[in-house]
Design a protein around this motif. Structure first.
Motif, PDB file in Angstrom:
ATOM      1  N   ARG A  65       0.696  -1.047   0.101  1.00  0.00           N
ATOM      2  CA  ARG A  65       0.044   0.162   0.025  1.00  0.00           C
ATOM      3  C   ARG A  65       1.165   1.139   0.107  1.00  0.00           C
ATOM      4  O   ARG A  65       0.602   2.412  -0.515  1.00  0.00           O
ATOM      5  N   GLN A  66       2.039   1.300   0.757  1.00  0.00           N
ATOM      6  CA  GLN A  66       2.930   2.358   0.684  1.00  0.00           C
ATOM      7  C   GLN A  66       3.557   2.443  -0.639  1.00  0.00           C
ATOM      8  O   GLN A  66       3.664   3.738  -1.040  1.00  0.00           O
ATOM      9  N   TRP A  67       3.885   1.672  -1.204  1.00  0.00           N
ATOM     10  CA  TRP A  67       4.489   1.508  -2.715  1.00  0.00           C
ATOM     11  C   TRP A  67       3.365   2.130  -3.613  1.00  0.00           C
ATOM     12  O   TRP A  67       3.751   2.964  -4.325  1.00  0.00           O
ATOM     13  N   ALA A  68       2.102   1.912  -3.492  1.00  0.00           N
ATOM     14  CA  ALA A  68       1.297   2.381  -4.459  1.00  0.00           C
ATOM     15  C   ALA A  68       0.870   3.905  -4.148  1.00  0.00           C
ATOM     16  O   ALA A  68       0.903   4.552  -5.210  1.00  0.00           O
ATOM     17  N   ALA A  69       1.094   4.113  -2.902  1.00  0.00           N
ATOM     18  CA  ALA A  69       0.865   5.434  -2.652  1.00  0.00           C
ATOM     19  C   ALA A  69       2.028   6.215  -3.103  1.00  0.00           C
ATOM     20  O   ALA A  69       2.090   7.422  -3.578  1.00  0.00           O
ATOM     21  N   TRP A  70       3.493   5.776  -3.168  1.00  0.00           N
ATOM     22  CA  TRP A  70       4.660   6.507  -3.630  1.00  0.00           C
ATOM     23  C   TRP A  70       4.497   6.588  -5.152  1.00  0.00           C
ATOM     24  O   TRP A  70       4.634   7.776  -5.693  1.00  0.00           O
ATOM     25  N   TRP A  71       3.883   5.650  -5.776  1.00  0.00           N
ATOM     26  CA  TRP A  71       3.887   5.693  -7.216  1.00  0.00           C
ATOM     27  C   TRP A  71       2.974   6.823  -7.683  1.00  0.00           C
ATOM     28  O   TRP A  71       3.101   7.637  -8.609  1.00  0.00           O
ATOM     29  N   VAL A  72       1.723   6.970  -7.045  1.00  0.00           N
ATOM     30  CA  VAL A  72       0.435   7.825  -7.305  1.00  0.00           C
ATOM     31  C   VAL A  72       1.275   9.160  -7.112  1.00  0.00           C
ATOM     32  O   VAL A  72       0.953  10.255  -7.871  1.00  0.00           O
ATOM     33  N   GLU A  73       2.026   9.460  -5.973  1.00  0.00           N
ATOM     34  CA  GLU A  73       2.444  10.687  -5.868  1.00  0.00           C
ATOM     35  C   GLU A  73       3.676  11.162  -6.849  1.00  0.00           C
ATOM     36  O   GLU A  73       3.896  12.225  -7.193  1.00  0.00           O
ATOM     37  N   HIS A  74       4.549   9.967  -7.438  1.00  0.00           N
ATOM     38  CA  HIS A  74       5.661  10.385  -8.022  1.00  0.00           C
ATOM     39  C   HIS A  74       5.523  10.010  -9.496  1.00  0.00           C
ATOM     40  O   HIS A  74       6.382  10.449 -10.397  1.00  0.00           O
ATOM     41  N   PHE A  75       4.547   9.451 -10.266  1.00  0.00           N
ATOM     42  CA  PHE A  75       4.307   8.995 -11.392  1.00  0.00           C
ATOM     43  C   PHE A  75       4.257  10.632 -12.229  1.00  0.00           C
ATOM     44  O   PHE A  75       3.298  11.231 -11.662  1.00  0.00           O
ATOM     45  N   PRO A  76       4.680  10.561 -13.549  1.00  0.00           N
ATOM     46  CA  PRO A  76       5.269   9.763 -14.263  1.00  0.00           C
ATOM     47  C   PRO A  76       6.923   9.787 -14.210  1.00  0.00           C
ATOM     48  O   PRO A  76       7.516   9.405 -15.037  1.00  0.00           O
ATOM     49  N   GLY A  77       7.329  10.381 -13.061  1.00  0.00           N
ATOM     50  CA  GLY A  77       8.933  10.375 -12.665  1.00  0.00           C
ATOM     51  C   GLY A  77       9.450  11.726 -12.973  1.00  0.00           C
ATOM     52  O   GLY A  77       8.675  12.487 -13.456  1.00  0.00           O
ATOM     53  N   GLY A  78      10.730  11.682 -12.752  1.00  0.00           N
ATOM     54  CA  GLY A  78      11.423  12.960 -13.111  1.00  0.00           C
ATOM     55  C   GLY A  78      12.411  13.135 -12.099  1.00  0.00           C
ATOM     56  O   GLY A  78      12.727  12.390 -11.034  1.00  0.00           O
ATOM     57  N   PRO A  79      13.124  14.360 -11.928  1.00  0.00           N
ATOM     58  CA  PRO A  79      14.228  14.540 -10.753  1.00  0.00           C
ATOM     59  C   PRO A  79      13.903  14.379  -9.480  1.00  0.00           C
ATOM     60  O   PRO A  79      14.367  13.655  -8.562  1.00  0.00           O
ATOM     61  N   ASP A  80      12.535  14.817  -9.184  1.00  0.00           N
ATOM     62  CA  ASP A  80      12.243  14.932  -7.647  1.00  0.00           C
ATOM     63  C   ASP A  80      11.803  13.533  -7.330  1.00  0.00           C
ATOM     64  O   ASP A  80      12.038  13.159  -6.286  1.00  0.00           O
ATOM     65  N   ALA A  81      11.252  12.733  -8.316  1.00  0.00           N
ATOM     66  CA  ALA A  81      10.810  11.410  -7.995  1.00  0.00           C
ATOM     67  C   ALA A  81      11.978  10.515  -7.807  1.00  0.00           C
ATOM     68  O   ALA A  81      12.022   9.530  -6.783  1.00  0.00           O
ATOM     69  N   THR A  83      15.064  11.558  -6.739  1.00  0.00           N
ATOM     70  CA  THR A  83      15.715  11.793  -5.364  1.00  0.00           C
ATOM     71  C   THR A  83      14.951  11.247  -4.279  1.00  0.00           C
ATOM     72  O   THR A  83      15.415  11.109  -3.199  1.00  0.00           O
ATOM     73  N   SER A  84      13.553  11.137  -4.534  1.00  0.00           N
ATOM     74  CA  SER A  84      12.814  10.717  -3.329  1.00  0.00           C
ATOM     75  C   SER A  84      12.875   9.211  -3.093  1.00  0.00           C
ATOM     76  O   SER A  84      12.806   8.801  -1.774  1.00  0.00           O
ATOM     77  N   ILE A  85      13.510   8.366  -3.860  1.00  0.00           N
ATOM     78  CA  ILE A  85      13.837   6.981  -3.916  1.00  0.00           C
ATOM     79  C   ILE A  85      15.098   6.502  -3.414  1.00  0.00           C
ATOM     80  O   ILE A  85      15.380   5.527  -3.333  1.00  0.00           O
ATOM     81  N   TYR A  90      16.310   8.725   1.475  1.00  0.00           N
ATOM     82  CA  TYR A  90      14.976   8.143   0.749  1.00  0.00           C
ATOM     83  C   TYR A  90      13.691   8.953   1.236  1.00  0.00           C
ATOM     84  O   TYR A  90      12.923   8.465   1.970  1.00  0.00           O
ATOM     85  N   PRO A  91      14.007  10.309   1.044  1.00  0.00           N
ATOM     86  CA  PRO A  91      12.838  11.438   1.582  1.00  0.00           C
ATOM     87  C   PRO A  91      11.449  10.963   1.007  1.00  0.00           C
ATOM     88  O   PRO A  91      10.467  11.390   1.848  1.00  0.00           O
ATOM     89  N   GLY A  92      11.335  10.489  -0.051  1.00  0.00           N
ATOM     90  CA  GLY A  92       9.902   9.921  -0.595  1.00  0.00           C
ATOM     91  C   GLY A  92       9.347   8.751   0.333  1.00  0.00           C
ATOM     92  O   GLY A  92       8.095   8.483   0.001  1.00  0.00           O
ATOM     93  N   LEU A  93      10.166   7.859   1.062  1.00  0.00           N
ATOM     94  CA  LEU A  93       9.790   6.850   1.895  1.00  0.00           C
ATOM     95  C   LEU A  93       9.462   7.219   3.515  1.00  0.00           C
ATOM     96  O   LEU A  93       9.447   6.530   4.107  1.00  0.00           O
TER      97      LEU A  93
END
Length: 210
Positions: A65-81, A83-85, A90-93
């Motif tokens: 569920r945490q993974w799905a939430a990360w994906w929704v927040e960061h799709f479709p990707g990019g520099p911030d996405a 950096t977050s992982i 691991y700021p996005g986690l």
């Protein structure tokens, strides 16, 4: 990026999404789907299981569920996405301890796997349809429509998942690397995208001048 002046096609395979998908597969997560997260097939080439590496994998349902939430927040990707992982922070986690624990266990494997996936992508691109194929297809679609397609930019996210697949993820085009590698399948898919772009743009123009 295919750019011929009045139109462009940008095919991109975001590193952040590759790392996330590797984490999903390596940990054996089954995240809930959503409009932003379709049921994506396993990676190709496959990821090595964390269990096979001797890791103690627990809390998988919570992590999924945490993974799905990360994906929704960061799709479709990019520099911030990206950096977050990435380690060490691991700021996005943040606030997702189960997922972060899995990321810490599997990040080295993920980075190694991404290098392999990039090499597969390089080989695919080397033998994939060139800009000339796409230019000819644009011309053929314009002939079929009976009018010239207005200038456009089509951004396509490519994911190295198994099979020949494509998705419309809330307006973002997503295709599998297998589809990109299959010339006929790719051009057939691209034709449908161009037809939709041409019809949508002419309809909007008619509405503005109606």
């Amino acid at each position: 990026m295919r750019d011929v002046g009045r139109w462009g096609i940008d095919l991109t395979m975001p590193q952040s999404l590759l790392l996330a998908l590797h984490l999903r597969d390596a940990a054996g997560l089954t995240p809930p789907t959503s409009p932003i997260l379709p049921d994506l097939p396993p990676l190709d080439p496959p990821a090595r299981s964390l269990r096979a590496a001797g890791a103690d994998v627990a809390g998988l349902e919570v992590a999924a569920r945490q993974w799905a939430a990360w994906w929704v927040e960061h799709f479709p990707g990019g520099p911030d996405a990206l950096t977050s992982i990435l380690p060490p922070r691991y700021p996005g986690l943040t606030g997702r301890p189960e997922l972060r624990g899995l990321a810490e266990l599997g990040m080295d494997d993920a980075v190694t796997w991404c290098a392999r996936a990039r090499e597969v992508e390089r080989r695919v691109v080397a033998r994939a349809p060139s800009a000339l194929f796409e230019t000819n297809l644009v011309t053929a679609v314009e002939r079929e429509l009976g009018w010239r397609i207005r200038p456009f930019s089509l951004r396509v996210v490519v994911l190295p998942v198994a099979g020949l697949h494509h998705w419309d993820v809330v307006g973002q085009a997503v295709i599998s690397l297998g589809l990109r590698a299959d010339r006929d399948a790719y051009l057939l898919w691209l034709r449908e995208q161009l037809l939709a772009i041409g019809r949508t743009r002419i309809t909007r123009s008619e509405e503005q001048h109606g």
